[in-house]
Scaffold this motif. Structure first.
Motif, mmCIF file in Angstrom:
data_model
loop_
_atom_site.group_PDB
_atom_site.id
_atom_site.type_symbol
_atom_site.label_atom_id
_atom_site.label_comp_id
_atom_site.label_asym_id
_atom_site.label_seq_id
_atom_site.Cartn_x
_atom_site.Cartn_y
_atom_site.Cartn_z
ATOM 1 N N MET A 69 0.861 -1.265 0.060
ATOM 2 C CA MET A 69 0.006 0.184 -0.233
ATOM 3 C C MET A 69 0.930 1.378 -0.006
ATOM 4 N N PHE A 70 1.728 1.315 0.912
ATOM 5 C CA PHE A 70 2.632 2.754 1.051
ATOM 6 C C PHE A 70 3.546 2.776 -0.054
ATOM 7 N N ASN A 71 4.077 1.451 -0.479
ATOM 8 C CA ASN A 71 4.763 1.637 -1.939
ATOM 9 C C ASN A 71 4.223 2.173 -3.247
ATOM 10 N N GLY A 72 2.836 1.622 -3.029
ATOM 11 C CA GLY A 72 2.065 2.132 -4.324
ATOM 12 C C GLY A 72 1.846 3.890 -3.901
ATOM 13 N N LEU A 73 1.386 4.306 -2.861
ATOM 14 C CA LEU A 73 1.011 5.647 -2.780
ATOM 15 C C LEU A 73 2.510 6.591 -3.017
ATOM 16 N N MET A 74 3.592 6.036 -2.905
ATOM 17 C CA MET A 74 4.706 6.919 -2.981
ATOM 18 C C MET A 74 5.181 6.791 -4.592
ATOM 19 N N VAL A 75 4.423 6.034 -5.211
ATOM 20 C CA VAL A 75 4.834 6.021 -6.769
ATOM 21 C C VAL A 75 4.166 7.462 -7.201
ATOM 22 N N ILE A 76 2.888 7.537 -6.906
ATOM 23 C CA ILE A 76 2.053 8.662 -7.681
ATOM 24 C C ILE A 76 2.891 10.091 -7.656
ATOM 25 N N PRO A 77 3.307 10.559 -6.760
ATOM 26 C CA PRO A 77 3.853 11.737 -6.909
ATOM 27 C C PRO A 77 5.309 11.832 -7.648
#
Length: 480
Positions: free
Chosen positions: A417-425
């Motif tokens: 989940m957190f790896n995915g979120l940091m991909v976006i920016p």
């Protein structure tokens, strides 16, 4: 705990579903592959020569002026080659079947162009912190390239949580599980050993981190791959059928496993790409922190080094694990994670296989802990300066200890989940600045390798380089 795990898993099913990060990451890789004219193929030979020509495992000590190119690459690989290569790939196949490996390969091939671009941008926007140390990473190219301080702040917060805290819990969890399975060592004892050793390296700063990475990473990867090659030689007759399983399983998972793994094509893609990202980190925004501080003659040189890092991670180390599991017939639907990998090596090596995997996992995961700590620290400095680094280090050690005995499913789901979120920016910035990457590659191929004076000079010339970048941005604004 089970309810929390299910909630996080539901979030991940959307985040890593067919309409969110998977098309974004693969799409970005395809975009850069075509924009850079398949740089991962055209310049692969030159990349190998840059990384391994004049190779030394005892290079100049890192310091305020940064690291050597190989030290930066070793630090990046230290972060890439971890539990994703030994435990993550096993989890991917247990959930998505052998075909998950095909989607890992495909994502990694296109990801080479993405990670190449990340490394170049990290070099172009590197800077000096308040103590005069070279620093850089996505927060800097988001701030000074995109001009978005708020988006950079979001990225920094996410990566601190994703890698410094949750991600390192995954590494500690896999180490403690492996040592408990192989040697019956209590997880708390393993956790205590991890935090003592990690604390010693954290205290030494960049010099100790760089020295540790350049010596340990080649040894760790080499020993593991040699062990895998030994098993594949013993099962040589099963290698070709194994590749058939992988390619058939990519599009028909049930046919590849005889229904033992009840996976769909969607699950093969989901787990293949998700675990592939966790392993190679292309587009995630983590490895640029290491590549930013490399001392190279042209930014593209470190981009080429990044390509080799991803190649080693996915096409050598990760593939070695996958082939051992498949040739030994260990994928039976009863085991997952590091236990599946250990079972495969036990079949191939006898009782020594479990201990071999546990030791290899320890070094792979521990080097990742050191790499991820370094990446997170760069963002702590970006947000708060040096004043809270000691506090941050203590918190990381606490998360390592906690991760050593938490339930594995929850830890992995949180990491996804957190790896995915940091991909976006990060992806927003990398795509938004793609023209600068293209210009840097054209400058390298058109001028630098032909002996002409390039637009982007040696990486030590920060002021001059940034002036050129700012000039390019001003010209772009004037034309628009």
């Amino acid at each position: 705990m089970d309810a929390l795990t299910q909630i996080v898993a539901d979030i991940n099913s959307i985040l890593w579903g067919p309409w969110c990060l998977i098309p974004v990451l693969v799409g970005a890789g395809i975009f850069f592959t075509f924009k850079l004219r398949f740089v991962q193929i055209r310049q692969f030979g030159r990349a190998v020569k840059h990384v391994f020509g004049g190779l030394s495992f005892n290079g100049e000590k890192a310091g305020n002026h940064g690291m050597t190119s190989f030290q930066s690459l070793a630090t990046a690989i230290a972060a890439q080659v971890g539990t994703g290569n030994l435990a993550g790939v096993a989890t991917a196949m247990a959930m998505g079947g052998p075909g998950a490996i095909f989607w890992m390969w495909l994502a990694a091939f296109f990801g080479m162009a993405t990670i190449f671009s990340e490394a170049i941008l990290a070099q172009l926007y590197r800077s000096k912190d308040s103590e005069g140390h070279i620093t850089g990473g996505p927060s800097y190219y988001i701030t000074y390239g995109l001009g978005s301080k708020s988006l950079a702040t979001i990225f920094s917060v996410l990566i601190i949580i994703a890698l410094g805290f949750i991600g390192n819990m995954v590494q500690a969890n896999s180490i403690s599980t492996a040592f408990n399975s192989a040697f019956e060592i209590p997880t708390q004892v393993t956790g205590l050993f991890i935090i003592l050793l990690a604390g010693f390296i954290f205290i030494g700063g960049i010099k100790r981190i760089a020295g540790f990475a350049e010596k340990m990473v080649p040894l760790m990867a080499g020993v593991y791959v040699l062990g895998a090659i030994y098993i594949m030689i013993c099962y040589a007759g099963d290698i070709l059928p194994t590749f058939k399983e992988i390619f058939v399983g990519a599009f028909n998972p049930s046919a590849a496993t005889g229904g033992v793994i009840g996976a769909s094509v969607k699950e093969a893609i989901r787990y293949g790409v998700a675990r592939g990202l966790f392993s190679n980190e292309a587009g995630m925004g983590s490895t640029p922190h290491a590549h930013a501080i490399a001392r190279v003659k042209h930014p593209v040189e470190q981009g080429l080094a990044a390509i080799i890092g991803l190649f080693i991670d996915t096409f050598i180390v990760l593939t070695a694990t996958a082939l051992v599991i498949l040739v030994t017939g260990s994928l039976d639907g009863t085991k997952t994670g590091i236990e599946l990998t250990q079972a495969a090596f036990v079949k191939g090596m006898g009782t020594a296989g479990s201990g071999f995997v546990a030791l290899c996992l320890f070094f792979a995961a521990f080097t990742t802990i050191i790499g991820w700590y370094f990446f997170a620290v760069q963002n702590v400095k970006y947000l708060f300066g040096y004043k809270v680094i000691n506090i941050f280090s203590v918190i990381v050690l606490c998360f390592l200890m906690t991760g050593s005995f938490l339930k594995v499913n929850l830890v992995w789901e949180l990491a996804d989940m957190f790896n995915g979120l940091m991909v976006i920016p990060n992806i927003i910035a990398v795509i938004g600045l793609y023209k600068l990457v293209v210009r840097a590659l054209d400058d390298y191929e058109g001028k630098f390798i032909n002996g002409e004076r390039p637009l982007f000079g040696p990486s030590e010339q920060l002021t001059g380089r940034m002036a050129k970048i700012n000039t390019l941005h001003r010209r772009k604004k004037q034309r628009s």
